[in-house]
Write an enzyme that holds these catalytic residues in place. Structure first.
Site, PDB file in Angstrom:
ATOM      1  N   GLU A  89     -28.229   0.040  15.508  1.00 11.76           N
ATOM      2  CA  GLU A  89     -28.630  -0.690  14.306  1.00 11.76           C
ATOM      3  C   GLU A  89     -30.153  -0.760  14.149  1.00 11.76           C
ATOM      4  O   GLU A  89     -30.651  -0.997  13.055  1.00 11.76           O
ATOM      5  CB  GLU A  89     -28.022  -2.091  14.287  1.00 11.76           C
ATOM      6  CG  GLU A  89     -28.438  -2.960  15.454  1.00 11.76           C
ATOM      7  CD  GLU A  89     -27.652  -4.279  15.514  1.00 11.76           C
ATOM      8  OE1 GLU A  89     -28.050  -5.151  16.306  1.00 11.76           O
ATOM      9  OE2 GLU A  89     -26.657  -4.410  14.780  1.00 11.76           O
ATOM     10  N   LYS A 143     -47.155   3.119  24.589  1.00 13.69           N
ATOM     11  CA  LYS A 143     -46.037   3.786  25.253  1.00 13.69           C
ATOM     12  C   LYS A 143     -46.528   4.599  26.439  1.00 13.69           C
ATOM     13  O   LYS A 143     -47.566   5.229  26.297  1.00 13.69           O
ATOM     14  CB  LYS A 143     -45.336   4.733  24.260  1.00 13.69           C
ATOM     15  CG  LYS A 143     -44.715   4.035  23.064  1.00 13.69           C
ATOM     16  CD  LYS A 143     -44.170   5.034  22.049  1.00 13.69           C
ATOM     17  CE  LYS A 143     -45.265   5.718  21.273  1.00 13.69           C
ATOM     18  NZ  LYS A 143     -44.781   6.628  20.222  1.00 13.69           N
ATOM     19  N   ASP A 163     -40.850  12.626  20.532  1.00 16.93           N
ATOM     20  CA  ASP A 163     -41.021  14.036  20.897  1.00 16.93           C
ATOM     21  C   ASP A 163     -41.658  14.211  22.270  1.00 16.93           C
ATOM     22  O   ASP A 163     -41.816  15.336  22.723  1.00 16.93           O
ATOM     23  CB  ASP A 163     -41.876  14.765  19.846  1.00 16.93           C
ATOM     24  CG  ASP A 163     -43.331  14.320  19.883  1.00 16.93           C
ATOM     25  OD1 ASP A 163     -43.578  13.102  19.970  1.00 16.93           O
ATOM     26  OD2 ASP A 163     -44.221  15.186  19.854  1.00 16.93           O
TER      27      ASP A 163
END
Lengths: 301, 301
Positions: free
Chosen positions: A19, A220, A245
């Site tokens: 979701e 990240k 990616d």
């Protein structure tokens, strides 16, 4: 082993299961100034299915507000509160996690994005785009006054990196007691103009080397970025998927946060990185060639 | 354990034992523009005893010829053929060890010293102090033409380091087949103006990080520098002593080359680095406070 998605049923299953959809941008939705085929349609499909869409980028050269301009220019629907950048996460880290006192400052190696997000969080800063620090003139300690209020050095991608900035940051990190060494992210490279250029991790590398220690990295794959998102929106990690990616940033970020992960092969990661003898130890849950592949669901409906 | 020298007999013993004396310069003979007390008298003493005197510096910002100017300015006797710098050693490495073909070039991140030594060895180069590369203007791959003749990237201390240089070097190292990654030296810092600034190792660190591999480093402690000296002069390693202020460059260099080593405490290394719980694993043969201590021999004669 990662599940290879290929049939309409595969993609439909994914849509049912998750979701909240978190997206890396460059290499996933676009390449520089070129949209990935089908990216807009797939985002529209997700929105039409009432999915929560979040954009998570390590790009610290732009604030969320100016990064939104990039979406607008490419015709991709996005709202500022859906965009999470490493500059924003770093500013939140300084104000809310480190709780840097209001009379303290951050010395910035970085561009406007970092400055704008720090300002937005009410954090004082120096360095950055200050013309006095954007210089190739010789640096001399004799002409330098240490500001005792600098409590952190924050390093992001800085295309105007120079020796004066490195020297000043090094002085703060070695001479101001408890001065914290922060990096927006540690990407070794980033895609630009059809090739790769040294990334934010390369900009903090001189300090890392001179100091003999690593910065606290915010973007990240660090969980700090996810903590920022959690502070603003509700989502169930078991029903959230991170699409990216790069294995060592996007996919690892998802895994560190207990999210499912979908790797696309339109960016940094090539087939040889995920299969065969040179495969990485970071294995995504799902792999598909391009985010555009999910269009098959729209077409099938 | 290192032998602490203190008596006239200790120093006299050292003078008897070693016929070739190799000196690091900054932190041993001088600090920036200030001579270490007694350095000139000790060098004169060595010369009067017919010792061979060699100066071995990792400073790659100056060629041997211009480094000789530094000796002259401080009133220290030195001859160009007694001076070995990492820029010179790197140029010799490119021409004589790598044997870079004459039609190939070196892309330089560094200052005049590197360029002058490469020119002296007949090696073509680009980058370095070229105004086109000494810029804070944005770098774009669209405006960049890869020179297929660049066969090596050589990184030294460069106080005009910038993103254009880093991007160009990165292109050569990733896109030119067999392009060799070289560093004049890997010093993390160097002493300047009463403090420390990021050293040559910090300048090559962005490429190291972006590439995920280390350069071949030429200066101390690598044996390449000693190979250069060996190619020019005869000396018996068992009767040679290396005098320096840094454990991980000077002393390790001596040890790697089978030389004896004398540490002085007038530079980077402090007492806590050689004794007690924080002591380094690199242990010199001898320690004395300052090179000036050897004057006691002259006084005693």
């Amino acid at each position: 082993m990662a599940a290879r998605l290929s049939s309409a049923a595969d993609y439909e299953g994914l849509l049912d299961k998750y979701e909240t959809w978190m997206f890396d941008c460059d290499g996933v939705l676009w390449h520089g100034d070129r949209l990935i085929d089908g990216a807009i349609q797939v985002l529209d499909l997700l929105r039409s299915r009432k999915k929560k869409v979040i954009f998570v980028t390590n790009n610290a050269t732009k604030s969320r507000k100016s990064y939104k301009g990039k979406f607008d220019a490419l015709g991709v629907e996005a709202h500022v509160d859906e965009i999470y950048g490493s500059a924003y996460a770093a500013a939140v880290y300084v104000s809310s996690v480190m709780k840097l006192p209001k009379d303290k400052k951050v010395y910035v190696i970085g561009q406007k994005g970092v400055e704008e997000e720090l300002a937005e969080e009410g954090v004082s800063f120096l360095g950055g785009t200050d013309p006095a620090d954007v210089t190739l003139a010789p640096f001399s300690l004799d002409d330098f006054t240490l500001d005792p209020d600098v409590g952190a050095v924050l390093c992001g991608l800085d295309m105007q990196i120079n020796y004066t900035k490195l020297c000043k940051a090094f002085q703060y990190l070695t001479r101001n007691p408890d001065c914290v060494f922060l990096a927006t992210n540690e990407d070794s490279t980033y895609p630009a103009g059809g090739g790769l250029l040294p990334g934010a991790g390369a900009i903090s590398a001189p300090l890392r080397y001179a100091l003999g220690r690593d910065p606290i990295s915010i973007g990240k794959p660090a969980s700090t970025m996810l903590d920022c998102i959690k502070a603003k929106i509700n989502f169930d990690p078991t029903r959230t998927i991170m699409v990216g990616d790069r294995l060592n940033t996007d996919i690892l970020f998802g895994q560190n946060g207990g999210l499912s992960t979908l790797l696309v092969l339109t960016g940094i990661t090539a087939e040889a990185d995920i299969s065969g003898p040179t495969a990485s130890s970071i294995v995504p849950d799902f792999v598909t060639q391009s985010i555009g592949d999910l269009r098959v669901v729209a077409a099938a409906n």
